[in-house]
Design a protein around this motif. Structure first.
Motif, PDB file in Angstrom:
ATOM      1  N   ARG A  57       0.758  -1.030  -0.346  1.00  0.00           N
ATOM      2  CA  ARG A  57       0.328  -0.504   0.131  1.00  0.00           C
ATOM      3  C   ARG A  57       0.812   1.591  -0.009  1.00  0.00           C
ATOM      4  O   ARG A  57       1.504   1.352   1.028  1.00  0.00           O
ATOM      5  CB  ARG A  57      -0.755  -0.095   1.698  1.00  0.00           C
ATOM      6  N   VAL A  58       0.387   1.878  -1.196  1.00  0.00           N
ATOM      7  CA  VAL A  58       1.369   3.432  -1.259  1.00  0.00           C
ATOM      8  C   VAL A  58       0.955   4.395  -1.409  1.00  0.00           C
ATOM      9  O   VAL A  58      -0.304   4.061  -2.298  1.00  0.00           O
ATOM     10  CB  VAL A  58       2.311   3.003  -1.951  1.00  0.00           C
ATOM     11  N   ALA A  59       0.990   5.290  -1.539  1.00  0.00           N
ATOM     12  CA  ALA A  59       0.037   6.838  -1.593  1.00  0.00           C
ATOM     13  C   ALA A  59      -0.835   6.396  -3.585  1.00  0.00           C
ATOM     14  O   ALA A  59      -0.885   7.135  -3.287  1.00  0.00           O
ATOM     15  CB  ALA A  59       0.775   7.586  -1.255  1.00  0.00           C
ATOM     16  N   SER A  60       1.138   6.605  -4.283  1.00  0.00           N
ATOM     17  CA  SER A  60       0.600   6.307  -6.168  1.00  0.00           C
ATOM     18  C   SER A  60       1.329   5.806  -6.005  1.00  0.00           C
ATOM     19  O   SER A  60       2.613   5.672  -5.838  1.00  0.00           O
ATOM     20  CB  SER A  60       0.945   7.467  -6.011  1.00  0.00           C
ATOM     21  N   PRO A  61       1.336   4.962  -6.522  1.00  0.00           N
ATOM     22  CA  PRO A  61       2.061   3.414  -7.000  1.00  0.00           C
ATOM     23  C   PRO A  61       3.007   3.946  -8.198  1.00  0.00           C
ATOM     24  O   PRO A  61       3.061   5.247  -9.195  1.00  0.00           O
ATOM     25  CB  PRO A  61       1.565   2.733  -8.392  1.00  0.00           C
ATOM     26  N   PRO A  62       4.703   3.420  -8.320  1.00  0.00           N
ATOM     27  CA  PRO A  62       5.452   4.105  -9.248  1.00  0.00           C
ATOM     28  C   PRO A  62       5.229   3.514 -10.840  1.00  0.00           C
ATOM     29  O   PRO A  62       4.325   2.687 -10.880  1.00  0.00           O
ATOM     30  CB  PRO A  62       6.597   3.148  -8.575  1.00  0.00           C
ATOM     31  N   ASN A  63       5.648   4.669 -11.284  1.00  0.00           N
ATOM     32  CA  ASN A  63       5.316   4.259 -12.961  1.00  0.00           C
ATOM     33  C   ASN A  63       6.483   3.591 -13.742  1.00  0.00           C
ATOM     34  O   ASN A  63       6.977   2.823 -12.680  1.00  0.00           O
ATOM     35  CB  ASN A  63       5.138   5.123 -13.635  1.00  0.00           C
ATOM     36  N   ASP A  64       6.483   3.620 -15.098  1.00  0.00           N
ATOM     37  CA  ASP A  64       7.342   1.947 -15.482  1.00  0.00           C
ATOM     38  C   ASP A  64       8.831   2.779 -15.456  1.00  0.00           C
ATOM     39  O   ASP A  64       9.479   2.098 -15.698  1.00  0.00           O
ATOM     40  CB  ASP A  64       6.547   2.048 -17.352  1.00  0.00           C
ATOM     41  N   GLU A  65       8.891   4.091 -15.145  1.00  0.00           N
ATOM     42  CA  GLU A  65       9.730   4.045 -15.766  1.00  0.00           C
ATOM     43  C   GLU A  65      11.325   4.583 -14.622  1.00  0.00           C
ATOM     44  O   GLU A  65      11.642   3.875 -14.327  1.00  0.00           O
ATOM     45  CB  GLU A  65      10.139   6.424 -16.243  1.00  0.00           C
ATOM     46  N   GLU A  66      10.024   4.722 -13.442  1.00  0.00           N
ATOM     47  CA  GLU A  66      10.161   4.839 -11.989  1.00  0.00           C
ATOM     48  C   GLU A  66      11.123   3.498 -11.381  1.00  0.00           C
ATOM     49  O   GLU A  66      11.256   2.632 -10.771  1.00  0.00           O
ATOM     50  CB  GLU A  66       9.839   4.566 -11.143  1.00  0.00           C
ATOM     51  N   VAL A  67      10.067   2.093 -12.445  1.00  0.00           N
ATOM     52  CA  VAL A  67      10.744   0.383 -11.847  1.00  0.00           C
ATOM     53  C   VAL A  67      11.804   0.143 -13.250  1.00  0.00           C
ATOM     54  O   VAL A  67      12.844  -0.113 -12.088  1.00  0.00           O
ATOM     55  CB  VAL A  67       8.834   0.055 -12.708  1.00  0.00           C
TER      56      VAL A  67
END
Length: 80
Positions: A57-67
């Motif tokens: 559970r996070v405030a906003s999930p990471p986007n593809d670039e962050e991953v």
């Protein structure tokens, strides 16, 4: 079982066999209760799914670039 344990086991069984059915049933219940009390003394574990959901559970999930960035950083640390 060693000889002393076998002797004790047979002695106890000999005594218990002399009891009435009601006394033997009560004795069995007491023995079973010793197993149940051990289980209830142990701390209860939370279900794995509940823990995993809490971790994920996070405030906003990471986007593809962050991953992709995280994976690249991990590979750089691991392989240089």
């Amino acid at each position: 079982m060693n000889t002393a344990e076998t002797h004790n086991h047979e002695t106890v069984l000999g005594i218990v066999r002399q009891w009435s059915d009601e006394e033997r049933i009560a004795f069995i219940q007491e023995i079973l209760q010793t197993f149940l009390s051990k289980k209830t003394d142990a701390p209860r574990k939370q279900p794995t799914l509940h823990l995993a959901l809490g971790i994920a559970r996070v405030a906003s999930p990471p986007n593809d670039e962050e991953v992709k960035e995280w994976l690249d950083e991990h590979r750089q640390e691991k392989y240089g």
